[in-house]
Design an enzyme around this catalytic site. Structure first.
Site, short mmCIF file in Angstrom:
data_model
loop_
_atom_site.label_atom_id
_atom_site.label_comp_id
_atom_site.label_asym_id
_atom_site.label_seq_id
_atom_site.Cartn_x
_atom_site.Cartn_y
_atom_site.Cartn_z
N LYS A 244 40.03 29.80 54.40
CA LYS A 244 39.09 30.67 55.13
C LYS A 244 39.70 31.10 56.46
O LYS A 244 39.62 32.26 56.85
CB LYS A 244 37.76 29.93 55.35
CG LYS A 244 36.95 29.79 54.07
CD LYS A 244 35.75 28.86 54.18
CE LYS A 244 35.11 28.71 52.79
NZ LYS A 244 33.98 27.77 52.74
N GLN B 287 31.13 23.58 56.57
CA GLN B 287 31.65 23.34 55.22
C GLN B 287 30.90 22.16 54.58
O GLN B 287 30.72 21.10 55.20
CB GLN B 287 33.16 23.04 55.32
CG GLN B 287 33.86 22.89 53.98
CD GLN B 287 33.88 24.16 53.13
OE1 GLN B 287 33.92 25.27 53.67
NE2 GLN B 287 33.83 24.01 51.83
N ASP C 277 26.79 31.77 55.84
CA ASP C 277 26.66 31.23 54.48
C ASP C 277 25.33 31.64 53.85
O ASP C 277 25.14 31.45 52.65
CB ASP C 277 26.71 29.70 54.53
CG ASP C 277 28.04 29.15 54.05
OD1 ASP C 277 28.63 29.75 53.15
OD2 ASP C 277 28.47 28.12 54.59
N1 GUN Z 1 31.16 24.05 49.75
C1 GUN Z 1 31.32 24.59 48.52
N2 GUN Z 1 30.98 25.90 48.53
C2 GUN Z 1 30.60 26.19 49.79
C3 GUN Z 1 30.14 27.38 50.42
O1 GUN Z 1 30.00 28.45 49.82
N3 GUN Z 1 29.86 27.26 51.75
C4 GUN Z 1 29.99 26.08 52.42
N4 GUN Z 1 29.68 26.08 53.71
N5 GUN Z 1 30.40 24.96 51.87
C5 GUN Z 1 30.71 25.03 50.55
#
Ligand code: GUN
Length: 298
Positions: free
Chosen positions: A54, A98, A121
């Site tokens: 990311k 995350q 998100d």
């Molecule tokens: N962990 C697995 N997928 C995601 C996601 O789309 N966003 C976040 N913040 N954590 C994750």
């Protein structure tokens, strides 16, 4: 039947990122530097890889990224303190926490603490509720990426029967909401659904998001269905570790009109839509700021 099409998520993500970069440049021209804060709590190896990707992608499109790493023993209060600081920091436009979090951290409280306008998100209840009301909000990245691939592949989605397999808060539920917003008829299947194969065989569109390696084979699919495979499962294949989806790709391929591969399908779209959401958040904050200035002047 025509030759099945492979849906190229890498190419689609690259197209989305070109548009994101243009938006970043427009914002920079107005002295706004879009910025994303990424919070990683603990040392989950998969999360570390996701966070690194990311941050790399953000740099590529000109988004400033700030990584906040907290120890495995972090308390909910410590995490809430950091989120409060990032909420108050006007130079940060997006906050990504995350998941998963260590067991002692209250995930719901932490997600609810992120101000909805910085919730890139789309996990805050304000954004979840807005999405289910059909409002334009920051929507979760993976389902947004899946919808983009479907629109590119099928064109008009109106009236299509979409079956979503899996009901997670991250993918299944928001995916169903986005498909409803696109005027699909939507069925959500889960572990308690009786005869899921028979229901799935009625679908024009199948979105597989259960986290079970190669669960869905040709017997689940109507000839000519379009299949989006969200699963990323690491398996041991004759002593070699490799990634497979929730769909048994080799079995499904002769049956479908189009399908995403794993890897190279949905994966790159999640990050592309995170970048898109960050720029959208920066634009929203710019607009509400200029509206506030207008109000204070008038
Ligand atoms: N962990 C697995 N997928 C995601 C996601 O789309 N966003 C976040 N913040 N954590 C994750």
């Amino acid at each position: 039947m025509n030759t099945p099409r492979l849906i190229d998520g890498k190419a689609a993500a690259a197209r989305v990122l070109i548009e994101v970069r243009k938006d970043v440049e427009r914002l920079r021209a107005q002295d706004i530097q879009p910025a994303l804060a990424v919070i990683l709590v603990g040392s989950d190896p998969a999360s570390q890889v996701y966070v690194r990707n990311k941050i790399l992608r953000a740099e590529e499109v000109g988004i400033r990224s700030l990584e906040h790493r907290l120890g495995t023993d972090t308390s909910t209060e410590q995490l809430l303190d950091l989120i409060a600081r990032l909420n108050a920091d006007g130079s940060i436009h997006g906050i990504l926490l995350q998941l998963p979090l260590p067991a002692q951290v209250d995930e719901l409280r932490a997600l609810q603490a992120i101000v909805p306008g910085k919730d890139v998100d789309g996990f805050h209840s304000e954004n979840v509720g807005g999405l289910s009301q059909g409002r334009t909000v920051l929507a979760p990245c993976t389902p947004s990426g899946c919808l983009y691939l479907l629109e590119q592949t099928c064109g008009d989605l109106r009236g299509k029967h979409a079956v979503v397999i899996g009901r997670s808060n991250i993918v299944g539920k928001p995916m169903a909401a986005l498909l409803l917003k696109a005027d699909c008829s939507v069925t959500v299947l889960h572990s308690r659904s009786p005869d899921p194969q028979a229901l799935c065989r009625q679908a024009d569109i199948v979105i597989a998001a259960v986290g079970r390696p190669r669960l869905i084979d040709a017997s689940w699919l109507k000839p000519g269905a379009v299949v989006i495979d969200v699963g990323i499962n690491r398996i041991d294949d004759a002593g070699r570790s490799r990634l497979v989806g929730d769909v048994d790709f080799d079995s499904a391929l002769p049956q479908v009109a189009a399908i995403t591969p794993v890897p190279g399908g949905v994966g790159p779209m999640t990050i592309a839509f995170l970048m898109k959401n960050t720029v959208t958040a920066a634009l929203m904050q710019q607009h509400s700021l200029s509206e506030a200035v207008c109000h204070s002047i008038s």
